[in-house]
Scaffold this motif. Structure first.
Motif, PDB file in Angstrom:
ATOM      1  N   LYS A   8       8.567   3.297 -14.563  1.00 15.15           N
ATOM      2  CA  LYS A   8       8.471   2.700 -13.217  1.00 15.15           C
ATOM      3  C   LYS A   8       8.735   1.197 -13.271  1.00 15.15           C
ATOM      4  O   LYS A   8       8.252   0.512 -14.164  1.00 15.15           O
TER       5      LYS A   8
ATOM      6  N   ASP B 261       2.124   1.854  -3.407  1.00 13.56           N
ATOM      7  CA  ASP B 261       1.068   2.406  -4.250  1.00 13.56           C
ATOM      8  C   ASP B 261       0.986   3.928  -4.077  1.00 13.56           C
ATOM      9  O   ASP B 261       0.846   4.681  -5.033  1.00 13.56           O
ATOM     10  N   ARG B 262       1.106   4.365  -2.824  1.00 14.25           N
ATOM     11  CA  ARG B 262       1.089   5.799  -2.523  1.00 14.25           C
ATOM     12  C   ARG B 262       2.249   6.498  -3.230  1.00 14.25           C
ATOM     13  O   ARG B 262       2.097   7.565  -3.821  1.00 14.25           O
TER      14      ARG B 262
ATOM     15  N   ASP C  85       3.812   9.816 -10.216  1.00 14.16           N
ATOM     16  CA  ASP C  85       3.023  10.231 -11.375  1.00 14.16           C
ATOM     17  C   ASP C  85       2.544  11.677 -11.280  1.00 14.16           C
ATOM     18  O   ASP C  85       1.947  12.192 -12.217  1.00 14.16           O
TER      19      ASP C  85
ATOM     20  N   GLY D 281       4.199  16.430 -18.348  1.00 15.82           N
ATOM     21  CA  GLY D 281       3.179  15.660 -19.051  1.00 15.82           C
ATOM     22  C   GLY D 281       3.701  14.330 -19.567  1.00 15.82           C
ATOM     23  O   GLY D 281       3.001  13.604 -20.264  1.00 15.82           O
TER      24      GLY D 281
ATOM     25  N   ILE E 257       3.836   5.497  -5.888  1.00 11.39           N
ATOM     26  CA  ILE E 257       3.630   5.510  -7.343  1.00 11.39           C
ATOM     27  C   ILE E 257       2.739   6.688  -7.727  1.00 11.39           C
ATOM     28  O   ILE E 257       2.972   7.374  -8.717  1.00 11.39           O
ATOM     29  N   GLY E 258       1.718   6.949  -6.902  1.00 14.51           N
ATOM     30  CA  GLY E 258       0.859   8.109  -7.142  1.00 14.51           C
ATOM     31  C   GLY E 258       1.664   9.404  -7.132  1.00 14.51           C
ATOM     32  O   GLY E 258       1.457  10.288  -7.968  1.00 14.51           O
TER      33      GLY E 258
ATOM     34  N   ILE F 293      -1.996  -5.627  -7.784  1.00 18.34           N
ATOM     35  CA  ILE F 293      -2.348  -4.440  -6.996  1.00 18.34           C
ATOM     36  C   ILE F 293      -1.624  -3.207  -7.533  1.00 18.34           C
ATOM     37  O   ILE F 293      -2.221  -2.140  -7.673  1.00 18.34           O
ATOM     38  N   LEU F 294      -0.345  -3.343  -7.850  1.00 20.02           N
ATOM     39  CA  LEU F 294       0.442  -2.157  -8.193  1.00 20.02           C
ATOM     40  C   LEU F 294       0.462  -1.848  -9.689  1.00 20.02           C
ATOM     41  O   LEU F 294       0.775  -0.730 -10.073  1.00 20.02           O
ATOM     42  N   SER F 295       0.142  -2.800 -10.500  1.00 17.45           N
ATOM     43  CA  SER F 295       0.208  -2.692 -11.964  1.00 17.45           C
ATOM     44  C   SER F 295       1.404  -1.865 -12.465  1.00 17.45           C
ATOM     45  O   SER F 295       1.245  -0.857 -13.144  1.00 17.45           O
ATOM     46  N   VAL F 296       2.589  -2.343 -12.075  1.00 18.36           N
ATOM     47  CA  VAL F 296       3.852  -1.771 -12.537  1.00 18.36           C
ATOM     48  C   VAL F 296       4.715  -2.957 -12.968  1.00 18.36           C
ATOM     49  O   VAL F 296       4.695  -3.990 -12.306  1.00 18.36           O
TER      50      VAL F 296
ATOM     51  N   ARG G  73       0.829  -1.205   0.000  1.00 19.36           N
ATOM     52  CA  ARG G  73       0.000   0.000   0.000  1.00 19.36           C
ATOM     53  C   ARG G  73       0.866   1.259   0.000  1.00 19.36           C
ATOM     54  O   ARG G  73       0.563   2.241  -0.694  1.00 19.36           O
TER      55      ARG G  73
ATOM     56  N   ALA H 240       6.698  14.066 -14.781  1.00 19.43           N
ATOM     57  CA  ALA H 240       5.237  14.021 -14.746  1.00 19.43           C
ATOM     58  C   ALA H 240       4.661  15.413 -14.989  1.00 19.43           C
ATOM     59  O   ALA H 240       3.652  15.574 -15.672  1.00 19.43           O
ATOM     60  N   GLU H 241       5.327  16.423 -14.436  1.00 15.65           N
ATOM     61  CA  GLU H 241       4.799  17.782 -14.592  1.00 15.65           C
ATOM     62  C   GLU H 241       4.955  18.293 -16.024  1.00 15.65           C
ATOM     63  O   GLU H 241       4.246  19.186 -16.447  1.00 15.65           O
TER      64      GLU H 241
END
Lengths: 276, 238
Positions: free
Chosen positions: A179, A158-159, A165, A174, A161-162, A205-208, A155, A171-172
């Motif tokens: 990953k 996952d945080r 992104d 675009g 990874i958010g 769960i993580l889809s990476v 978990r 990411a900024e």
């Protein structure tokens, strides 16, 4: 040092502490250097530095990342060359300061300068999602998310990874940051007994995409205590081979994924549990 | 999200429509305000920070009376975005601008409740071109997607510790491990659908169920949730 290289900045991150970020940074950094690339590992854990110990360079630290950011030292003065691998360098963190000493501008300047000199810049992120962790990932092209096969670690990953992104420079702009998932401390026998999340569960769960699976091993702990990455200290051990495979995948090679299993020799079957 | 941060080469102007609550005061205004007070008493702060438009077609008021009404509403933390249904001098600085061409969307005020209020107070998404929001990436732990204007569709999974808040229904084509709150603007017809159900919490309007209160037999399968009277019902979808 040759100029004009096309460096890749890799952040090794996890959210949760104690999952193996520093060990993995050292092992993968050493593996990449062993494969012939010029590598610097950068400790972003200001105030709680460890990477110098794991690399056995703690007695040679004079200047650190914060000194370079503050202009007290020049970058080449702070870089420590590994005694075993001439392609491997360490930029240590400061132990006496805290993460507030890291500035976005300063980190950006240091990373830009390192990009000129190295093929790989491997950043060891501190645990958490605060300043140290966000600045470690800020300039990354690629992220290695270190996860143990258990729910709290997954978990937290996952945080992270958010955040990768949303908060990285890439990411900024675009673009999408590259990953990779590195599953560490994997116990084949516990997985077989269903006491741990399976690799499939973690990936679902993580889809990476998966970069590697590092089996839990005594060798890793022994290597850390000796101040030598497992990929140097016990290059033929199962965890070292898994780290080498991960490093090759990071370089873009296609290598079939091995899920560590229990089908080992009689000796390890008899003594395997003790090794945990 | 990140595209908003891209550098802009020149200044551009765009028209965009937004959802606002519409008040239709009935004369006598004093009685109508008393009725509004009673409603606000039940749902404190619901309109605070939210745009409200005044439809004055039912109450023909002089400009001074309109200004007074706007001030009365402001005293109740209701900020008037614009006025419709009346011809006024648009140069009067005390009055909000005139609005035209609004379209009706259903929001049942009687259904306002603490859960809906909390949801409605969450930040609205930045793009509102259609009354549905499509998310084609996983929703990660710690992320919150709030879309009060309509339905939310997620093509990936919603992680443990993530939340989706929709004014309408929620459709999740991956695994729902976090929280899903549909009907946040009060609609009782909103539903939640997901392909694989491992949620921490489901809510429709005022009604919610935590993982503990949900039958184990539903876990890991496709489900839908809807409101049956005052009960939140969940059933397998096969």
């Amino acid at each position: 040092m040759s100029e004009g290289r096309s460096a890749r900045v890799v952040v090794v991150t996890s959210g949760k502490g104690g999952v193996g970020k520093t060990t993995s940074t050292a092992a993968i950094g050493a593996a990449l250097a062993h494969l012939g690339d010029k590598v610097v590992v950068v400790d972003f854990d200001v105030g709680l530095r460890n990477l110098d110990l794991v690399l056995g360079a703690e007695r040679r630290v004079v200047f650190d990342l914060i000194n370079v950011i503050n202009g007290v030292a020049k970058l080449p003065q702070a870089l420590i060359r590994d005694k075993r691998l001439e392609n491997l360098y360490l930029l240590p963190a400061s132990q006496t300061r805290d993460k507030d000493a890291l500035t976005e501008e300063g980190v950006g300047k240091v990373v830009a300068e390192l990009r000129q000199k190295f093929d790989w810049i491997v950043c060891d992120s501190p645990a958490g999602i605060e300043r140290g962790a966000t600045l470690a990932m800020r300039h990354a092209d690629t992220a290695i998310i270190v996860t143990n096969p258990e729910v709290s670690s997954v978990r937290d990953s996952d945080r992270i990874i958010g955040l990768l992104d949303a908060k990285t420079e890439k990411a900024e702009r675009g673009e999408c940051i590259d990953k990779h998932l590195l599953v560490t401390r994997y116990h084949p026998w516990r997985a077989a007994r269903g006491e741990m999340l399976s690799i499939d569960d973690v990936l679902e769960i993580l889809s990476v995409p998966l970069l590697g699976i590092i089996p839990e091993s005594e060798e890793v702990l022994r290597a850390s205590n000796l101040g030598s990455p497992v990929t140097i200290n016990a290059a033929l051990s199962a965890p070292a081979r898994a780290y080498f495979d991960a490093a090759r995948r990071l370089k873009g090679e296609q290598i079939a994924m091995q899920v560590p299993s229990e089908s080992r020799g009689l000796f390890t079957k008899l003594f395997g549990r003790k090794a945990a | 999200m990140s595209s908003l941060l891209r550098q802009r080469q020149s200044l551009t102007f765009r028209a965009r429509s937004y959802t606002a609550f519409v008040f239709t005061p009935q004369p006598p205004i004093a009685d109508w305000l008393a009725l509004l007070d009673a409603t606000l008493e039940r749902s404190k702060g619901f309109f605070a920070g939210h745009p409200v438009a005044l439809d004055l077609s039912a109450a023909q008021l002089a400009p001074d009376a309109v200004a007074q009404l706007v001030a009365d509403l402001a005293a109740r933390n209701v900020r008037v975005l614009g006025i419709e249904g009346v011809e006024l001098d648009t140069g009067d600085a005390r009055l909000p601008p005139l609005l035209r061409g609004g379209r009706v969307q259903d929001v049942e005020l009687s259904e306002l409740d603490p859960v809906a209020e909390a949801a409605a107070a969450a930040p609205a998404p930045k793009k509102q071109e259609a009354a549905s929001l499509l998310i084609d990436s996983p929703v990660r732990s710690g992320q919150s997607v709030a879309f009060i204007e309509g339905d939310v569709t997620v093509l990936g999974s919603v992680a443990s510790g993530a939340e989706i808040i929709a004014g309408g229904s929620i459709h999740i084509y991956g695994t729902l491990r976090g929280q899903a709150m549909a009907g946040a603007a009060g609609s009782r017809r909103a539903r939640i659908f997901c392909q694989r159900f491992e949620a921490e919490l489901l809510a429709i309007g005022a009604y919610y169920k935590t993982a503990d209160e949900i039958e184990d037999s539903l876990r890991r399968g496709p489900i839908q949730a809807w409101l049956d009277g005052n009960n939140l019902r969940i059933s397998a979808m096969n």
